[in-house]
Enzyme design. Structure first.
Site, PDB file in Angstrom:
ATOM      1  N   ASP A 110       6.604   6.022  10.430  1.00  0.00           N
ATOM      2  CA  ASP A 110       7.419   5.332  11.436  1.00  0.00           C
ATOM      3  C   ASP A 110       8.826   5.903  11.505  1.00  0.00           C
ATOM      4  O   ASP A 110       9.361   6.158  12.590  1.00  0.00           O
ATOM      5  CB  ASP A 110       7.496   3.833  11.123  1.00  0.00           C
ATOM      6  CG  ASP A 110       6.122   3.210  10.999  1.00  0.00           C
ATOM      7  OD1 ASP A 110       5.141   3.876  11.374  1.00  0.00           O
ATOM      8  OD2 ASP A 110       6.035   2.072  10.521  1.00  0.00           O
ATOM      9  N   TYR A 138      -0.492  -5.406   3.441  1.00  0.00           N
ATOM     10  CA  TYR A 138      -0.257  -3.959   3.529  1.00  0.00           C
ATOM     11  C   TYR A 138      -0.187  -3.357   2.122  1.00  0.00           C
ATOM     12  O   TYR A 138      -0.854  -2.364   1.820  1.00  0.00           O
ATOM     13  CB  TYR A 138       1.049  -3.712   4.295  1.00  0.00           C
ATOM     14  CG  TYR A 138       1.368  -2.258   4.504  1.00  0.00           C
ATOM     15  CD1 TYR A 138       0.951  -1.603   5.657  1.00  0.00           C
ATOM     16  CD2 TYR A 138       2.079  -1.530   3.549  1.00  0.00           C
ATOM     17  CE1 TYR A 138       1.238  -0.265   5.850  1.00  0.00           C
ATOM     18  CE2 TYR A 138       2.363  -0.194   3.735  1.00  0.00           C
ATOM     19  CZ  TYR A 138       1.947   0.432   4.884  1.00  0.00           C
ATOM     20  OH  TYR A 138       2.226   1.759   5.073  1.00  0.00           O
ATOM     21  N   HIS A 161      -3.072   4.217   8.716  1.00  0.00           N
ATOM     22  CA  HIS A 161      -3.141   3.897   7.282  1.00  0.00           C
ATOM     23  C   HIS A 161      -3.526   5.136   6.467  1.00  0.00           C
ATOM     24  O   HIS A 161      -4.228   5.032   5.473  1.00  0.00           O
ATOM     25  CB  HIS A 161      -4.107   2.736   7.005  1.00  0.00           C
ATOM     26  CG  HIS A 161      -3.511   1.404   7.371  1.00  0.00           C
ATOM     27  ND1 HIS A 161      -2.558   0.781   6.592  1.00  0.00           N
ATOM     28  CD2 HIS A 161      -3.705   0.590   8.440  1.00  0.00           C
ATOM     29  CE1 HIS A 161      -2.206  -0.372   7.164  1.00  0.00           C
ATOM     30  NE2 HIS A 161      -2.872  -0.499   8.295  1.00  0.00           N
TER      31      HIS A 161
HETATM   32  C1  GLA Z   1       3.080   0.707   9.083  1.00  0.00           C
HETATM   33  C2  GLA Z   1       3.799   1.585   8.066  1.00  0.00           C
HETATM   34  C3  GLA Z   1       3.422   3.062   8.248  1.00  0.00           C
HETATM   35  C4  GLA Z   1       1.907   3.249   8.308  1.00  0.00           C
HETATM   36  C5  GLA Z   1       1.280   2.260   9.289  1.00  0.00           C
HETATM   37  C6  GLA Z   1      -0.215   2.306   9.264  1.00  0.00           C
HETATM   38  O1  GLA Z   1       3.549   0.993  10.366  1.00  0.00           O
HETATM   39  O2  GLA Z   1       5.183   1.440   8.156  1.00  0.00           O
HETATM   40  O3  GLA Z   1       3.991   3.826   7.206  1.00  0.00           O
HETATM   41  O4  GLA Z   1       1.341   3.144   7.043  1.00  0.00           O
HETATM   42  O5  GLA Z   1       1.681   0.921   9.027  1.00  0.00           O
HETATM   43  O6  GLA Z   1      -0.675   3.568   9.654  1.00  0.00           O
END
Ligand code: GLA
Length: 390
Positions: A178, A227, A35
């Protein structure tokens, strides 16, 4: 049968011919820096050997037809149906199809050709598990349209277009981690990305450790809402702190000391969220020399601290993830264990002494099942290459 063979056979079943191309794109697991990507921080993911395989050929006219083999569902859409987010017959796109449609939308926004395609895909990245199944889908489709479209972009540019699809089309305000990991992964290497400058390099994964992924199999709905709220809290923290620290652009610019000095200015929830981010960025900076020296014991402590912080400050854990982490941390050979990815369910990541990885995995499975009554899925993963045309 490998996923490669499966997807060729499925494509033939669906479309009655051999596919012209096949791409694969991996999921990822993040070791440290959770995060923080949307706060301009540093992340340490690897691309894993769980991946999507997409077989495809040019399509007819302007109609893209896709078969999601694992769901036994098909969909067709055209550039005209992208904005209303419907299929070619006017029905709302199913959720899974928002990712490829979003990629087509983002590529067209960037002026890139997205010729019609016929495709079939299958994936062994479990959905909603914190291993980035959606980023893998996005990276596979960016590569598919690159293959048919006659243009070529470097992996990081492809990652940014996937992120744009997810932010602006699917509606999840995710960071870049990701898509970056799925696009840029390297075999047996840990990735280190500065999410502000987008500069990255790789570090060797020490030979004597294994990365073990433990899936609680718990999936939570409404994750994207939570989120997006976390992200909004971080922005609120920057807005308030910038009254005292006018030069800051993001929480990356706030040291732990400066944060401690001004933390009382923040509402309680915002303070907790921002404290996680500021301290996690500090942990991810401290991690690099430890990894370079191969000091897994100290690196593992940072991983454990990260879990406590995600649980107590960022509040993205759930009891099953906490149980999986507590059992893991009590076992021999465990340097560090924590939830990985966005949270609210899914997987933990465990850094384990390699010679103890098998014993660790079976004890963890047994211990978790004893505590919760549910069998988890546990596997040793390896760092794999990023998305590629096969
Ligand atoms: C998800 C999001 C990423 C990142 C993670 C937490 O996977 O897609 O961009 O923020 O959560 O680290």
């Amino acid at each position: 049968m490998s996923l490669h063979e499966t997807i060729i056979a499925k494509f033939q079943e669906c479309f009655g011919e051999v596919p012209a191309h096949v791409v694969r794109a991996p999921g990822r697991v993040n070791l440290l820096g959770e995060h923080v990507d949307y706060n301009d921080g540093f992340v340490l993911p690897i691309a894993i050997d769980r991946e999507i395989w997409l077989a495809f050929s040019p399509g007819d006219m302007d109609r893209t037809t896709l078969s999601a083999v694992d769901l036994s569902e098909d969909v067709s859409f055209t550039p005209e149906t992208l904005l209303p987010k419907t299929d070619a017959s006017g029905k709302d796109l199913p959720t899974w199809a928002l990712y490829p449609a979003g990629v087509m939308w983002a590529l067209r926004e960037a002026g890139l050709a997205t010729p019609a395609l016929r495709g079939a895909y299958t994936s062994n990245v479990p959905q909603g598990s914190g291993l980035s199944s959606s980023a893998a889908v996005e990276m596979a489709f960016v590569l598919a349209w690159q293959t048919l479209g006659g243009w070529e972009l470097p992996p990081m540019e492809r990652a940014l277009l996937g992120q744009k699809a997810e932010n602006q089309y699917v509606g999840v305000n995710c960071g870049i981690m990701d898509q970056f990991a799925s696009a840029c992964g390297e075999q047996d290497r840990l990735l280190h990305l500065d999410c502000r400058s987008l500069e990255w390099h790789t570090l060797p994964l020490p030979n004597d450790i294994a990365i073990v992924i433990a899936d609680t199999k718990m999936r939570r709905a409404l994750t994207s809402g939570e989120y997006n709220k976390r992200r909004a809290d971080c922005e609120e923290a920057v807005r308030i702190l910038s009254q005292k620290l006018p030069r800051i652009k993001s929480l990356r610019d706030v040291s732990v000391d400066a944060f401690n000095q001004y933390a009382t200015q923040l509402p309680e929830r915002v303070e907790k969220r921002a404290r996680h981010v500021v301290e996690e960025i500090e942990r991810s900076v401290r991690a690099i020399p430890l990894l370079e020296q191969g000091d897994m014991a100290e690196f593992g402590k940072l991983i454990n601290q990260c879990h406590t912080s995600l649980r107590d400050l960022y509040e993205v854990s759930i009891p099953e993830l906490d149980t999986m982490v507590e059992v893991a941390q009590s076992l021999p050979g465990c340097y560090g264990a924590r939830l990985t990815g966005a949270g609210f369910g899914g997987c933990t990541v465990n850094v384990i002494a390699r010679e103890q990885a098998d014993a660790f995995s079976s004890s963890l499975a047994a211990g978790y099942e004893d505590e919760t009554g549910f069998p988890p899925e546990i596997y040793v993963c390896s760092a794999s290459r990023g998305a590629e045309l096969i």
